[in-house]
Motif scaffolding. Structure first.
Motif, PDB file in Angstrom:
ATOM      1  N   ALA A   1       0.839  -1.202   0.000  1.00  0.00           N
ATOM      2  CA  ALA A   1       0.000   0.000   0.000  1.00  0.00           C
ATOM      3  C   ALA A   1       0.874   1.251   0.000  1.00  0.00           C
ATOM      4  O   ALA A   1       0.574   2.229  -0.679  1.00  0.00           O
ATOM      5  N   ALA A   2       1.999   1.195   0.751  1.00  0.00           N
ATOM      6  CA  ALA A   2       2.922   2.334   0.769  1.00  0.00           C
ATOM      7  C   ALA A   2       3.597   2.507  -0.582  1.00  0.00           C
ATOM      8  O   ALA A   2       4.124   3.569  -0.889  1.00  0.00           O
ATOM      9  N   MET A   3       3.608   1.444  -1.395  1.00  0.00           N
ATOM     10  CA  MET A   3       4.182   1.522  -2.733  1.00  0.00           C
ATOM     11  C   MET A   3       3.086   1.744  -3.778  1.00  0.00           C
ATOM     12  O   MET A   3       3.255   1.423  -4.948  1.00  0.00           O
ATOM     13  N   ASP A   4       1.976   2.287  -3.319  1.00  0.00           N
ATOM     14  CA  ASP A   4       0.858   2.683  -4.188  1.00  0.00           C
ATOM     15  C   ASP A   4       0.182   1.523  -4.905  1.00  0.00           C
ATOM     16  O   ASP A   4      -0.362   1.695  -6.001  1.00  0.00           O
ATOM     17  N   MET A   5       0.236   0.338  -4.315  1.00  0.00           N
ATOM     18  CA  MET A   5      -0.474  -0.787  -4.927  1.00  0.00           C
ATOM     19  C   MET A   5      -1.860  -0.931  -4.305  1.00  0.00           C
ATOM     20  O   MET A   5      -2.092  -0.502  -3.170  1.00  0.00           O
ATOM     21  N   GLU A   6      -2.737  -1.553  -5.046  1.00  0.00           N
ATOM     22  CA  GLU A   6      -4.042  -1.937  -4.500  1.00  0.00           C
ATOM     23  C   GLU A   6      -3.881  -3.320  -3.879  1.00  0.00           C
ATOM     24  O   GLU A   6      -3.328  -4.207  -4.520  1.00  0.00           O
ATOM     25  N   VAL A   7      -4.356  -3.470  -2.663  1.00  0.00           N
ATOM     26  CA  VAL A   7      -4.143  -4.748  -1.972  1.00  0.00           C
ATOM     27  C   VAL A   7      -5.439  -5.263  -1.366  1.00  0.00           C
ATOM     28  O   VAL A   7      -6.228  -4.490  -0.816  1.00  0.00           O
ATOM     29  N   ALA A   8      -5.633  -6.566  -1.479  1.00  0.00           N
ATOM     30  CA  ALA A   8      -6.713  -7.216  -0.743  1.00  0.00           C
ATOM     31  C   ALA A   8      -6.165  -8.475  -0.104  1.00  0.00           C
ATOM     32  O   ALA A   8      -5.333  -9.174  -0.691  1.00  0.00           O
ATOM     33  N   ILE A   9      -6.591  -8.730   1.128  1.00  0.00           N
ATOM     34  CA  ILE A   9      -6.237  -9.988   1.802  1.00  0.00           C
ATOM     35  C   ILE A   9      -7.534 -10.743   2.059  1.00  0.00           C
ATOM     36  O   ILE A   9      -8.498 -10.187   2.592  1.00  0.00           O
ATOM     37  N   PHE A  10      -7.528 -11.992   1.640  1.00  0.00           N
ATOM     38  CA  PHE A  10      -8.678 -12.859   1.864  1.00  0.00           C
ATOM     39  C   PHE A  10      -8.338 -13.778   3.026  1.00  0.00           C
ATOM     40  O   PHE A  10      -7.388 -14.566   2.954  1.00  0.00           O
ATOM     41  N   PHE A  11      -9.075 -13.651   4.134  1.00  0.00           N
ATOM     42  CA  PHE A  11      -8.779 -14.424   5.337  1.00  0.00           C
ATOM     43  C   PHE A  11      -9.669 -15.651   5.371  1.00  0.00           C
ATOM     44  O   PHE A  11     -10.890 -15.539   5.515  1.00  0.00           O
ATOM     45  N   THR A  12      -9.050 -16.804   5.233  1.00  0.00           N
ATOM     46  CA  THR A  12      -9.844 -18.019   5.157  1.00  0.00           C
ATOM     47  C   THR A  12      -9.325 -19.067   6.139  1.00  0.00           C
ATOM     48  O   THR A  12      -8.167 -19.036   6.551  1.00  0.00           O
TER      49      THR A  12
END
Lengths: 176, 78
Positions: free
Chosen positions: A50-61
């Motif tokens: 995120a600090a490197m300007d990326m879009e991030v999602a974490i899927f918690f399973t």
């Protein structure tokens, strides 16, 4: 005749060049483990991305759901059993003695603190503040009897399709 | 010498905090202003440049002033 009509229908001036904002890079992570040692990599990489300007999602399973569970995420543990890389490697038969998991967890927390590593919760908060999407697996919640209100503020609920919709355009995809 | 507009003390912080705090500090600056980052994490010598390259900021300098003593100057470009 047809040719004339077609020519007329084509706009005379070329459309203005689209000033293409470069599409942000995207990272999709599946967090499937719920131990203290396994809790760090997803939030370290997600917050940094995120600090490197990326879009991030974490899927918690599965056990990963513990990482966004209000209560359980505050007392994550690391087990010395079947874990030769544990902070305190001991034979499994010793690891079975009551209190050994607590001791290994205490040691790991102490080592991380000594090395000035930020706490898991702190890194997770930074993830949320910086726009990392956290998706709790609805099916796991049903299996484990976890309710939406048991999860931390700011996370979404979804299933395999929710994750895949995001991950299909990802530049980086990690299973942890 | 670039004029420093803000200094971030990221000393005694481990990966990934120097980068996370740098990002936050840089966002608070105006375009073209310069952030000074002080760090003790040896990994920051690789990580701060990687962060500036990826995000399109200008790394004016990266100095190793001593063992576990690093100083970076980053100009905000976007």
């Amino acid at each position: 005749m047809n040719g004339d009509i077609m020519t007329e229908s084509i706009p005379q001036s070329a459309p203005a060049p689209i000033v293409s904002e470069e599409k942000p890079k995207r990272m999709a992570i599946i967090a499937s483990a719920g131990t203290l040692d396994a809790a760090y990599p997803p939030v370290i990489l997600a917050s940094t991305a995120a600090a490197m300007d990326m879009e991030v999602a974490i899927f918690f399973t599965f056990y990963g759901l513990n990482l966004i569970h209000k209560k359980k995420s505050k007392k994550l543990k690391v087990s010395p059993i079947a874990n030769p890389a544990a902070p305190m490697p001991v034979p499994n038969i010793v690891g079975m003695i009551p209190g050994m998991t607590g001791m290994a967890t205490w040691m790991m927390n102490r080592w991380m603190g000594k090395a000035n590593v930020a706490k898991f919760i702190e890194l997770r908060d930074i993830c949320l503040e910086s726009g990392v999407r956290m998706i709790g697996c609805q099916m796991t919640m049903d299996v484990m009897g976890v309710k939406a209100e048991d999860l931390i503020e700011g996370c979404e609920l979804g299933g395999a399709a929710s994750f895949l919709e995001f991950a299909k355009d990802a530049d980086i995809t990690l299973f942890m | 010498m670039a004029e420093v507009h803000q200094t971030l003390d990221a000393r005694n912080l481990s990966c990934p905090m120097p980068v996370l705090k740098s990002k936050r500090a840089l966002k608070s600056l105006e375009i073209n202003q310069v952030l000074e980052i002080l760090a003790t994490d040896p990994g920051s010598m690789a990580d701060i440049p990687a962060w500036t390259r990826t995000t399109g900021q200008e790394l004016i300098s990266a100095e190793e002033r001593g063992p576990r003593d690093f100083r970076f100057l980053v100009r905000r470009l976007n």
